[in-house]
Scaffold this active site. Structure first.
Site, short mmCIF file in Angstrom:
data_model
loop_
_atom_site.label_atom_id
_atom_site.label_comp_id
_atom_site.label_asym_id
_atom_site.label_seq_id
_atom_site.Cartn_x
_atom_site.Cartn_y
_atom_site.Cartn_z
CB SER A 107 -0.90 -0.01 1.24
OG SER A 107 -1.73 1.13 1.26
N GLY A 108 0.58 2.17 -0.93
CA GLY A 108 1.34 3.41 -1.01
C GLY A 108 2.50 3.35 -1.98
CB THR A 112 -4.09 3.67 -7.67
OG1 THR A 112 -4.57 2.68 -6.74
CG2 THR A 112 -5.28 4.36 -8.30
CG ASN A 157 -1.94 5.46 -0.87
OD1 ASN A 157 -1.94 6.62 -1.25
ND2 ASN A 157 -2.09 4.44 -1.70
CB SER A 160 -5.23 3.57 0.49
OG SER A 160 -5.17 2.17 0.55
CB SER A 161 -7.20 0.85 -4.20
OG SER A 161 -6.83 1.71 -5.24
N GLY A 387 -2.43 -3.59 -1.98
CA GLY A 387 -1.12 -4.15 -1.68
C GLY A 387 -1.08 -4.76 -0.30
CD GLU A 389 -4.13 -2.52 3.49
OE1 GLU A 389 -4.47 -1.64 2.68
OE2 GLU A 389 -4.88 -2.96 4.39
#
Length: 994
Positions: A107-108, A112, A157, A160-161, A387, A389
């Site tokens: 994540s981050g 995306t 993030n 973040s998705s 991603g 986490e």
């Protein structure tokens, strides 16, 4: 690659395959660092693109940059995401094989943004048709809409998705994009009602409040002056992100809605749903003096009902009560304060989650190519999924997200590390094995049938009894205690035990160790919504809610699949989709946790390089050949380069390839020919076709014999059993038994049963009885102890009062409670005298035997007898053994009389009582005193004994108003209002009586 490169482009190496010390992790990371400091964020590992998040806008994504990479060889100029996008596109055009681009990283790391850059390249640089321009815009504009509803600010993030997305971009035979399709995975619905500290809810809530039109906000009942007043927006205690950012984002989203094809009514209906979630979060509950849960806020529920188009009173009732339907009978029971809050949050999550699914479907309708003359020729898939986490507190969502990343890592291993080495071995080409960690053991730990964590979680969710998160943890410890990648506080050694909480389990993922807190695992996996809340939502006049909540699910008796199983199955389908396409990889790396440009944290980057398997990937690529093709494909593409192979090669394909490379003066060490021989392949194919042909012929002969036997048997079906009809008779018997198997009764009330053949009439009767008996036993086993006790008491009440007392039908849907008096309501002196033997207590009115004066009392049912209490005094005690019987009237009054022996000197005569819960109180007394058959129901009057041999009378009549008076003849007159009599459905009584 070096031609046309600037001095800045030459910082480090652009392809890790060119590293001198390619086995050194330090050299790998130093190359990343040097290039990152020069804002060179892209580097290759062969055909794999490594991308480092710059945390800033770089001037490398203009249309001029796109033009620079279009149609250029992959390695000809400096690494770029456009080069990989173009390479996949050209592979689609030339090889006619579907492609997919897998974007991975934690994540981050910029996944995306990477997917948006790829999509932007295709919609800008691919050939244009007049009738496909709108599709290009819709493909691009689908992203901001989905980000608004599916993305949120997290600690790692700002965008973040919180859902997984796989998008297929569809191309026609000329390479023009003509459509698309999106699959979404596991939206993090829990974020709607709770956010971790420092995080926000989904973007759309803030965008609407910050920049929604004033008139619109007024219609929605929202106030932009203080977003912190909304309960669902303050859980994370996150400072407000710049309102300018939210306003700008809202402008983009508004434009996107228009481009995609939403009309104004649809957008407003959608925003009504969003607003209703905020109002639902502000709905609060309290308890009255009797412990009953009720709503303490009026305006929020008023807004929710108006926005969703549902009846406010029904919604309020559904939020504070639950309905249980079993075998056609409904029971309504109150919710506790905690249960009501959970029901509210479950409804909010269901509304938002289903709306998001509706939104994706709506976008897919817009992206589907509409022109019938166009035909989809090929597809490029883009996978942008959450991603890996690791947070301070990791729950069910992180478990699913990290399981998804394990599956993607397994796919990467299968397609790059494992299959690559196996291919060299199969082709007989010399190879030095590269060791790598195969995470299949972790995937099996999570998903294995009957043994994995998901199977154990489902088992605990579905089993009857008192299942909870802690019993789930205990079962994990029992089943997985010896697994090398599973640890709990109980199973850990002294050093690790301090780092694992008592309510946590730790998984040793490929990306590192993660502790998961089990609180909420069962509820999130069940993902259930109370039936009466579904019923309310099915009556919504909001067009979106009508599609999201359909009446079919109210009649569907099947238990829905759990959230974890649904996610597991959807991941399996995703893996099949990805395996069917030619993959390209973008491996995203996060340079620091602070989201600061120019900052490169070596420890963090090293961890990502390790778990992404980049060093292993580099060693495999370095050890092998950069380019490989089958003999046929290689010869077909390059045969014009050699006069001996042009225009057609007539011999063996391997000989043709050998001739071609010799003509081009390839050195022996520059290429290898695999051992695959086309003649051997042809022989195998020929043999296999023969096997299949012989099998088909055999099946046809068997089918013809079967048909002949059936026809002959049907003609002789009424004759005694013989070789000519036995096949038919056996078939009839077998068909009957299979018909029974497929159509077994679902309940004891289902009287359907297939008609048996004459030879199975007696057996059919026995099978039917056995089936009904099994249904009854199975039903009884599934009932939890407290419900079994509840239903047994309801059956007793039915046997006593059904058809005998007017107010019995009204008591059927109301649950019997354990007691109507809490300990604090009974005088301390009485409690000390009686001890803890109190089974049931209720407030009653006692009428004197002479003057019929009404006096408030408490009636306590003990283990051995009945106690009548006045404040701190025990006024009367009746042992169950001396209780002669109980009398009640047939009307809807609450009077009941306890009859005692006249000769008993301890008693002052029969006890005349009145109670608001007469059905419940008399049923419990009859059960505890074993006097079920000693309850007398009188039509008009009841006689009762008074001390010294005297007798009193109570007369019961109907009248215009309720009255209890003493008449001139000395009787007590009870006048009840006439009530309509409705007969309840007593399916449960019938079942339990069996």
């Amino acid at each position: 690659m070096e031609s046309g490169l600037s001095a800045r482009d030459r910082v480090g190496v652009q392809d890790f395959l060119l590293l001198d010390n390619y086995t050194s992790e330090a050299a790998f990371i130093e190359n990343l660092r040097r290039r990152y400091k020069e804002n060179l964020i892209y580097t290759y590992i062969g055909s794999v693109l490594v991308s480092v998040n710059p945390y800033r806008e770089l001037e490398i994504y203009s249309k001029q940059h796109m033009e620079r990479y279009r149609g250029v060889n992959f390695y000809e100029i400096s690494p770029h995401i456009y080069a990989l996008a173009d390479n996949s596109y050209r592979a689609v055009r030339t090889e006619r094989k579907d492609q997919c681009i897998l974007i991975s990283g934690e994540s981050g790391a910029g996944k995306t943004e990477a997917s948006k850059k790829v999509l932007q390249y295709y919609t800008t640089m691919c050939p244009t048709r007049n009738n496909t321009q709108s599709i290009r815009e819709r493909l691009l504009q689908s992203t901001p809409v989905l980000e608004a509803f599916g993305n949120a600010k997290t600690l790692r993030n700002d965008n973040s998705s919180r859902f997984g997305k796989y998008m297929d971009v569809q191309f026609d035979y000329k390479g023009a994009p003509i459509g698309g399709h999106i699959l979404n995975y596991l939206l993090e619905k829990s974020r709607v009602v709770h956010q971790n500290h420092g995080e926000r809810n989904f973007h759309i809530f803030y965008q609407l409040l910050e920049s929604g039109d004033g008139a619109l906000l007024k219609r929605l009942g929202l106030d932009r002056t203080n977003p912190q007043q909304y309960h669902y927006l303050v859980k994370g205690n996150c400072p407000r992100v710049s309102s300018i950012s939210d306003k700008n984002s809202w402008k983009v989203v508004s434009k996107a809605f228009t481009v995609i094809g939403f009309n104004e009514e649809e957008v407003e209906e959608l925003l009504k749903v969003v607003a209703s979630v905020l109002h639902l979060g502000n709905t609060q509950f309290g308890e009255d003096e009797y412990g009953e849960t009720h709503l303490t806020t009026e305006m929020p529920i008023k807004y929710v009902s108006e926005l969703l188009g549902v009846e406010g009173s029904y919604l309020s009732e559904a939020l504070t009560h639950k309905k249980i339907v079993a075998k056609g009978e409904e029971m309504i029971g109150p919710l506790s304060l905690e249960q009501a809050v959970s029901a509210r949050d479950a409804l909010a999550k269901a509304i938002y989650g289903r709306t998001f699914t509706w939104l994706v479907q709506k976008i897919n309708q817009s992206l589907a190519f509409q022109v019938s003359a166009l035909k989809c020729s090929s597809v490029i898939g883009l996978l942008d999924i959450y991603g890996f986490e690791v947070f301070q507190n990791n729950s069910f969502e992180q478990f699913c997200i990290n399981y998804c990343n394990e599956k993607l890592q397994q796919l990467f291993i299968e397609l790059t590390l494992k299959s690559e080495q196996e291919e060299y071995e199969a082709e007989g080409i010399g190879w030095e094995t590269v060791e790598y960690f195969n995470n299949k053991i972790i995937c099996d730990l999570v998903e294995e049938k009957f043994k994995g964590i998901i199977a154990i979680l489902d088992e605990e969710c579905l089993r009857p009894g008192d299942a909870c998160d802690l019993t789930f943890l205990e079962k994990l410890e029992d089943r997985l205690g010896g697994h090398a990648h599973f640890v709990t506080h109980k199973l850990a050694n002294g050093k690790i035990r301090k780092a694992v909480g008592r309510e946590e389990f730790r998984l040793l993922h490929y990306a590192g160790e993660v502790n998961y807190n089990i609180n909420g695992f069962l509820d999130k996996n069940n993902d259930l919504l109370y039936r009466n809340l579904k019923e309310v939502m099915c009556q919504s006049s909001n067009q979106i809610m009508k599609e999201c909540f359909q009446t079919d699910e109210l009649t569907d008796q099947r238990r829905p699949e759990t959230a974890a199983t649904q996610f597991k199955l959807s991941l399996a389908k995703l893996m099949d989709i990805l395996m069917s396409k030619q993959p390209s990889y973008i491996r995203c790396i996060k340079p620091n946790d602070a989201k600061q440009p120019g900052r490169f944290e070596e420890v963090l980057v090293r961890h990502q390089v390790k778990y992404l398997g980049l060093m292993e990937n580099l060693r495999v690529r370095r050890a092998g050949f950069a380019y490989r093709r089958s003999f046929e494909a290689f010869l077909q593409r390059y045969k014009p380069l050699c006069p001996d192979t042009w225009p057609n090669w007539q011999g063996k394909l391997s000989d043709g390839v050998s001739t071609l490379v010799k003509h081009l003066d390839y050195k022996a060490e520059e290429y290898k020919l695999g051992s695959a021989c086309l003649s051997a392949v042809i022989m195998i194919q020929s043999w296999w076709r023969g096997v299949k042909g012989r099998r088909r012929a055999k099946r046809r002969r068997q089918a013809a014999d079967t048909i002949r036997n059936l026809i002959k048997g049907f003609i002789l079906r009424n004759e005694p059993r013989c070789p000519d009809n036995e096949y038919f008779l056996d078939h009839v018997r077998f068909s009957f038994l299979m018909t029974i198997k497929r159509n077994l009764p679902k309940s004891v009330l289902d009287r359907t049963w297939p008609r048996p053949p004459p030879s199975l009439t007696e057996a059919s009767v026995h099978l039917h009885r056995l089936c009904i008996r099994n249904l009854v036993n199975d039903y009884c086993r599934k009932i939890q102890p407290e419900w079994r006790n509840q239903l047994e008491q309801k059956v007793v009440a039915s046997g006593i009062f059904r058809g005998q007392k007017d107010n019995y039908p009204q008591s059927v849907p109301r649950l019997f409670v354990g007691t109507r008096l809490e300990n604090e309501e009974i005088n301390l002196k009485v409690r000390q005298t009686l001890g803890t033997d109190n089974k049931y207590g209720v407030v009653v009115t006692k009428y004197d035997r002479h003057g019929f004066r009404a006096r408030p009392r408490q009636l306590l049912l003990m283990g051995s007898g009945v106690i009548l209490v006045q404040e701190s005094k025990i006024k009367q005690r009746i042992d169950y053994s001396s209780l002669l019987g109980i009398s009640v009237s047939s009307l809807s009054d609450g009077f009941f009389i306890l009859h005692v022996p006249p000769a008993d000197s301890k008693q002052k005569g029969d006890l005349v009582l009145q109670c608001d819960h007469v059905i419940e109180a008399v049923t419990k007394l009859a059960v505890m005193a074993d006097k079920i058959h000693s309850v007398n129901i009188s039509q008009d009057s009841i006689k009762f004994a008074i001390a010294r041999g005297k007798e009193g009378v109570i007369d019961f009549t109907y009248g215009a108003e309720l009255r209890v008076v003493k008449t001139k003849n000395g009787h007590l007159a009870v006048v009840r209002i006439i009530q309509s009599h409705t007969k309840p459905i007593n399916h449960l009584d019938k079942i339990l009586s069996l």
